[in-house]
Design an enzyme around this catalytic site. Structure first.
Site, PDB file in Angstrom:
ATOM      1  N   HIS A  26       0.603  -4.658  -3.485  1.00  0.00           N
ATOM      2  CA  HIS A  26       1.218  -4.610  -2.157  1.00  0.00           C
ATOM      3  C   HIS A  26       2.552  -5.355  -2.148  1.00  0.00           C
ATOM      4  CE1 HIS A  26      -2.306  -2.634  -0.708  1.00  0.00           C
ATOM      5  NE2 HIS A  26      -3.078  -3.709  -0.885  1.00  0.00           N
ATOM      6  N   ASP A  67      -5.594   2.759  -3.360  1.00  0.00           N
ATOM      7  CA  ASP A  67      -6.181   1.650  -2.623  1.00  0.00           C
ATOM      8  C   ASP A  67      -7.383   2.062  -1.793  1.00  0.00           C
ATOM      9  OD1 ASP A  67      -6.657  -0.793  -1.458  1.00  0.00           O
ATOM     10  OD2 ASP A  67      -4.722  -0.959  -0.467  1.00  0.00           O
TER      11      ASP A  67
END
Length: 461
Positions: free
Chosen positions: A283, A334
């Site tokens: 991220h 994810d």
């Protein structure tokens, strides 16, 4: 992987992406060891006995960040409004229902979905270790074995990133708040206990074609107290294993870290030896300039997950600045809002266009490398991600004649794949020389939608 005996095979590609160039008429020869033995260009017609791959053949895609059980949330979490934190409550409910058997069934279906999308290797960020309430299974690594078996039976490679998740928050003095009731099954109690359990896990590899490798992960600076970070980093260092970490996904994480430690999460990780060339920050959304310089100068990679970052309203990370600073970029799906590495690749560029109001931050070739070569390197598979002799025979073919991809000239097939194709356009996937997906059909999980439907329905309370 299934134990079908591999033999020497030839695949003839109508077009293939070789070192950033689209080449017509390419023969890929594979050997019994599951590697490419030769890559021949200028082969105008399929050699006798060759398997024909119409479209653009790419190296297999690497999904560098996955939480397999999040796939059960698709659709469900789109009802109503909220934030990352309200989404997390729903995620905890699903996590509480999984057993080793049900997790195997779900993950096998999810990994089969990935194979259909051209993904040949997945990095599973795995923290669902114990039974609800935190009690250990008779085999403390039962959930790890379930995931490795699921990848084997779906036919793809896996790097199991065994994740230390010890606390519910940083806590006033940085010592970590106790796990909540929902988080107890994630926690080993201490980093030392985590390391002991993780070290006892030996992936159940096929003796001829090993498909699993082991890495480590720090869930986040929220979930691993500062005093415990070095233990996880040293465990990975001793094994020369990949080390991944969720970093600055939320501004609340940054604020808490600064309040308690007086530094950003990036600086805290640097101070405890977590950053470096084997490390991948996932991220990396909310960074300041010093954070970016620390990540780049240390050679720490960054895995961007654009479809999840937008789905959870997390924000747009400074990917161009990170790359300029020296961080290699990879991609992950994810939470599996979608499983589509082409969408992740183009979203990296398109999100930056929205943020900056300029175009052309990455070429199609750079985005394809993030989805292939750089993703494999991030997962500890440097021998995959390129169509070259000696590399693993892992590749995927994208149709160039669908309603999405028809029209462009062949030399722009790379641009077509990144900016127009979807996972639905994947026609073939080959892993270790074995033709896993043929004409859009998975050869060992014949009805992937049904497998997903049944396994997810079984998890409803």
């Amino acid at each position: 992987m299934p134990s079908t005996e591999l033999t020497e095979l030839t695949y003839w590609c109508e077009y293939a992406w070789l070192n950033g160039t689209v080449e017509p008429g390419v023969a890929l020869e594979t050997g019994a060891g599951g590697r490419l033995t030769a890559v021949r260009t200028g082969v105008e017609a399929p050699p006798p006995g060759a398997t024909v791959l119409r479209g653009l053949t790419l190296p297999g895609l690497a999904n560098a960040h996955s939480h397999a059980f999040h796939r059960a949330l698709r659709g469900t979490v789109q009802v109503g409004s909220g934030t990352f934190w309200t989404w997390r409550d729903t995620m905890y409910q699903t996590a509480s229902l999984l057993t080793p058997d049900s997790y195997y069934a779900l993950a096998r279906a999810v990994y089969a979905e990935m194979a259909l999308a051209g993904i040949t290797c997945v990095g599973e960020f795995h923290y669902l270790h114990h039974a609800p309430g935190g009690e250990r299974y008779d085999d403390p690594n039962a959930m790890s074995h379930a995931l490795v078996a699921a990848a084997r039976d779906a036919g793809i490679r896996i790097t199991l990133l065994d994740t230390a998740y010890l606390a519910s928050g940083i806590g006033r003095r940085g010592r970590g708040e106790p796990p909540t009731r929902q988080q107890r099954r994630f926690s080993d109690g201490t980093a030392e206990a985590w390391a002991e359990r993780a070290a006892a896990f030996v992936p159940e590899n096929d003796p001829d074609r090993p498909h699993a490798r082991l890495g480590a992960a720090v869930h986040s600076v929220r979930a691993v107290p500062a005093r415990e970070l070095g233990t996880v980093a040293e465990w990975a260092r001793e094994r020369d294993a990949p080390l991944h970490v969720h970093l600055s996904e939320q501004t609340a994480e940054n604020e808490s870290c600064r309040s308690v430690h007086g530094v950003t999460p990036t600086e805290l990780l640097a101070d405890h030896g977590v950053l470096g060339p084997r490390t991948v920050a996932v991220h990396a959304t909310h960074l300041d300039g010093d954070d970016i310089r620390r990540l780049g100068s240390s050679g720490t990679g960054v895995c961007m997950c654009p479809t999840t970052e937008r789905d959870l309203a997390d924000g747009i990370g400074p990917a161009p600045a990170l790359q300029r600073a020296g961080s290699s970029l990879s991609l992950g799906s994810d939470s599996h809002a979608v499983v589509d590495l082409f969408e992740e690749a183009r979203a990296l560029e398109l999100d930056e266009r929205l943020r900056s109001r300029t175009r052309g931050h990455w070429t199609a070739g750079q985005l394809l490398r993030a989805a292939t070569e750089h993703g494999h390197a991030a997962l500890g598979w440097p021998e995959a991600g390129r169509l070259e002799a000696g590399q693993l025979a892992d590749f995927t073919t994208v149709a160039l004649d669908s309603v999405r991809t028809a029209g462009p000239v062949p030399r722009l097939a790379g641009e077509t794949a990144v900016f127009a194709a979807t996972a639905c356009d994947v026609r073939h996937t080959v892993v270790g020389g074995r033709h896993l997906v043929q004409d859009g059909r998975h050869t060992t999980v014949p009805d992937v939608p049904r497998a997903l439907t049944d396994t997810i329905a079984a998890l409803r309370p």
